[in-house]
Design a protein around this motif. Structure first.
Motif, mmCIF file in Angstrom:
data_model
loop_
_atom_site.group_PDB
_atom_site.id
_atom_site.type_symbol
_atom_site.label_atom_id
_atom_site.label_comp_id
_atom_site.label_asym_id
_atom_site.label_seq_id
_atom_site.Cartn_x
_atom_site.Cartn_y
_atom_site.Cartn_z
ATOM 1 N N ALA A 39 -4.236 7.824 -26.502
ATOM 2 C CA ALA A 39 -4.927 8.238 -27.726
ATOM 3 C C ALA A 39 -6.356 8.710 -27.423
ATOM 4 O O ALA A 39 -7.123 9.006 -28.329
ATOM 5 C CB ALA A 39 -4.950 7.093 -28.726
ATOM 6 N N GLY A 40 -6.712 8.758 -26.130
ATOM 7 C CA GLY A 40 -8.004 9.323 -25.739
ATOM 8 C C GLY A 40 -9.062 8.316 -25.316
ATOM 9 O O GLY A 40 -10.175 8.696 -24.955
ATOM 10 N N GLN A 41 -8.761 7.025 -25.364
ATOM 11 C CA GLN A 41 -9.756 6.008 -25.010
ATOM 12 C C GLN A 41 -9.926 5.909 -23.490
ATOM 13 O O GLN A 41 -8.939 5.740 -22.770
ATOM 14 C CB GLN A 41 -9.349 4.646 -25.597
ATOM 15 N N LYS A 42 -11.184 5.999 -23.022
ATOM 16 C CA LYS A 42 -11.437 5.953 -21.574
ATOM 17 C C LYS A 42 -12.233 4.713 -21.158
ATOM 18 O O LYS A 42 -12.238 4.357 -19.984
ATOM 19 C CB LYS A 42 -12.224 7.197 -21.131
ATOM 20 N N HIS A 43 -12.930 4.086 -22.088
ATOM 21 C CA HIS A 43 -13.767 2.930 -21.741
ATOM 22 C C HIS A 43 -13.088 1.634 -22.181
ATOM 23 O O HIS A 43 -12.811 1.449 -23.359
ATOM 24 C CB HIS A 43 -15.142 3.044 -22.406
ATOM 25 N N PHE A 44 -12.833 0.769 -21.188
ATOM 26 C CA PHE A 44 -12.165 -0.502 -21.473
ATOM 27 C C PHE A 44 -13.032 -1.660 -20.968
ATOM 28 O O PHE A 44 -13.668 -1.557 -19.919
ATOM 29 C CB PHE A 44 -10.797 -0.554 -20.792
ATOM 30 N N GLY A 45 -13.002 -2.763 -21.715
ATOM 31 C CA GLY A 45 -13.759 -3.952 -21.334
ATOM 32 C C GLY A 45 -12.823 -5.104 -21.010
ATOM 33 O O GLY A 45 -11.859 -5.356 -21.736
ATOM 34 N N GLU A 46 -13.117 -5.792 -19.912
ATOM 35 C CA GLU A 46 -12.333 -6.965 -19.505
ATOM 36 C C GLU A 46 -13.313 -8.087 -19.175
ATOM 37 O O GLU A 46 -14.461 -7.836 -18.814
ATOM 38 C CB GLU A 46 -11.483 -6.637 -18.268
ATOM 39 N N ASN A 47 -12.833 -9.331 -19.257
ATOM 40 C CA ASN A 47 -13.747 -10.439 -18.961
ATOM 41 C C ASN A 47 -13.318 -11.282 -17.761
ATOM 42 O O ASN A 47 -13.979 -12.256 -17.438
ATOM 43 C CB ASN A 47 -13.939 -11.327 -20.207
ATOM 44 N N LYS A 48 -12.189 -10.906 -17.108
ATOM 45 C CA LYS A 48 -11.760 -11.654 -15.924
ATOM 46 C C LYS A 48 -11.553 -10.677 -14.761
ATOM 47 O O LYS A 48 -10.901 -9.644 -14.920
ATOM 48 C CB LYS A 48 -10.451 -12.391 -16.204
ATOM 49 N N VAL A 49 -12.060 -11.060 -13.598
ATOM 50 C CA VAL A 49 -12.019 -10.188 -12.431
ATOM 51 C C VAL A 49 -10.582 -9.855 -12.018
ATOM 52 O O VAL A 49 -10.228 -8.686 -11.820
ATOM 53 C CB VAL A 49 -12.799 -10.823 -11.254
ATOM 54 N N GLN A 50 -9.767 -10.894 -11.901
ATOM 55 C CA GLN A 50 -8.386 -10.682 -11.448
ATOM 56 C C GLN A 50 -7.620 -9.738 -12.378
ATOM 57 O O GLN A 50 -6.945 -8.804 -11.943
ATOM 58 C CB GLN A 50 -7.678 -12.048 -11.391
ATOM 59 N N GLU A 51 -7.778 -9.983 -13.671
ATOM 60 C CA GLU A 51 -7.075 -9.173 -14.669
ATOM 61 C C GLU A 51 -7.568 -7.722 -14.639
ATOM 62 O O GLU A 51 -6.775 -6.776 -14.710
ATOM 63 C CB GLU A 51 -7.294 -9.788 -16.054
ATOM 64 N N MET A 52 -8.871 -7.545 -14.481
ATOM 65 C CA MET A 52 -9.413 -6.186 -14.417
ATOM 66 C C MET A 52 -8.879 -5.456 -13.184
ATOM 67 O O MET A 52 -8.478 -4.285 -13.264
ATOM 68 C CB MET A 52 -10.941 -6.223 -14.394
ATOM 69 N N CYS A 53 -8.839 -6.136 -12.051
ATOM 70 C CA CYS A 53 -8.354 -5.509 -10.818
ATOM 71 C C CYS A 53 -6.870 -5.135 -10.941
ATOM 72 O O CYS A 53 -6.471 -4.033 -10.531
ATOM 73 C CB CYS A 53 -8.558 -6.428 -9.627
ATOM 74 N N ASP A 54 -6.085 -6.025 -11.496
ATOM 75 C CA ASP A 54 -4.645 -5.746 -11.675
ATOM 76 C C ASP A 54 -4.442 -4.511 -12.545
ATOM 77 O O ASP A 54 -3.640 -3.633 -12.237
ATOM 78 C CB ASP A 54 -3.937 -6.936 -12.347
ATOM 79 N N LYS A 55 -5.173 -4.453 -13.642
ATOM 80 C CA LYS A 55 -5.016 -3.334 -14.572
ATOM 81 C C LYS A 55 -5.546 -2.035 -13.954
ATOM 82 O O LYS A 55 -4.919 -0.979 -14.080
ATOM 83 C CB LYS A 55 -5.728 -3.640 -15.894
#
Ligand SMILES: *Cc1c(COP(=O)(O)O)cnc(C)c1O
Length: 221
Positions: A39-55
């Protein structure tokens, strides 16, 4: 409302205000992020390192990843190669580690200083006085692989709109104060990260440049 409609609702709010929407996707599965991305979203926020790296490993490389949660020094190395902006810097020790990992990854890592603005107790965030101490010391000048881009704050979790407004106004005024008082190479005061699902309207009115919205886009967690 589906995700595309919710995104467009928030993009209308921020339009013309110089404010950008960060979709806070913590705990949400990849499919949800894919839908937002499409839908055009490019900026995402995460609060856990492992989860951010996986994604990050599974999603397109033009996504800008914002670390918004408390960050432990020993985990900086995992996100240093790709993180777009770290919102939650709350100690000099953490800045020094980010600098070290920035050097290893051969990039300058943009950071925000987290300020404790809420009237609730919290372990995290600098006080105003600590920020001034940090910025008047020579410590930051010795860190060429970080760049301080501004401040981040979280208002008190309350129904009291005037209290929230007062806290956001305080953060904005600290931002302006820092901008006028300090000048060095790795300080470029541009961003005020404030406002979440429940209080982003007030934050936009008070000068936010980055709102971090999760549940209002993706539903409860
Ligand atoms: C989870 C989180 C958000 C988003 O909160 P919502 O109320 O779901 O919009 C924003 N900022 C931080 C630091 C968070 O941890």
């Amino acid at each position: 409302m589906n995700i595309a409609e919710a995104l467009s609702h928030f993009n209308q709010k921020t339009e013309g205000s110089g404010c950008q929407l960060i979709a806070v996707s913590k705990t949400k599965p990849i499919a949800v992020l894919v839908e937002a991305y499409q839908a055009g979203q490019k900026h995402f926020g995460e609060n856990k390192v492992q989860e951010m790296c996986d994604k990050q490993a599974q999603l397109p490389s033009d996504i800008c990843w914002h670390m918004i949660g408390h960050l432990q020094s020993n985990k900086v190395k995992y996100i240093a190669p790709f993180v777009y902006l770290i919102h939650s810097v709350d100690t000099l020790k953490l800045l020094q580690e980010i600098n070290k990992q920035g050097q290893k990854a051969n990039r300058i890592i943009p950071c925000l200083l987290q300020v404790h603005i809420a009237s609730e107790e919290s372990k995290f965030g600098f006080s105003e006085m600590e920020i001034h101490e940090l910025l008047s010391s020579a410590s930051l000048q010795a860190l060429p692989f970080i760049k301080i881009m501004g401040l981040m704050g979280m208002a008190t979790n309350t129904e009291n709109q005037e209290l929230i407004r007062k806290e956001f106004r305080g953060l904005k005024s600290l931002f302006e104060d820092i901008k006028s008082k300090y000048s060095f190479d790795n300080l470029e005061m541009k961003e005020i990260s404030m406002g979440m699902s429940g209080d982003c309207d007030i934050a936009i009115e008070e000068g936010s440049t980055l709102i971090r919205v999760g549940s209002a886009l993706f539903g409860g967690r």
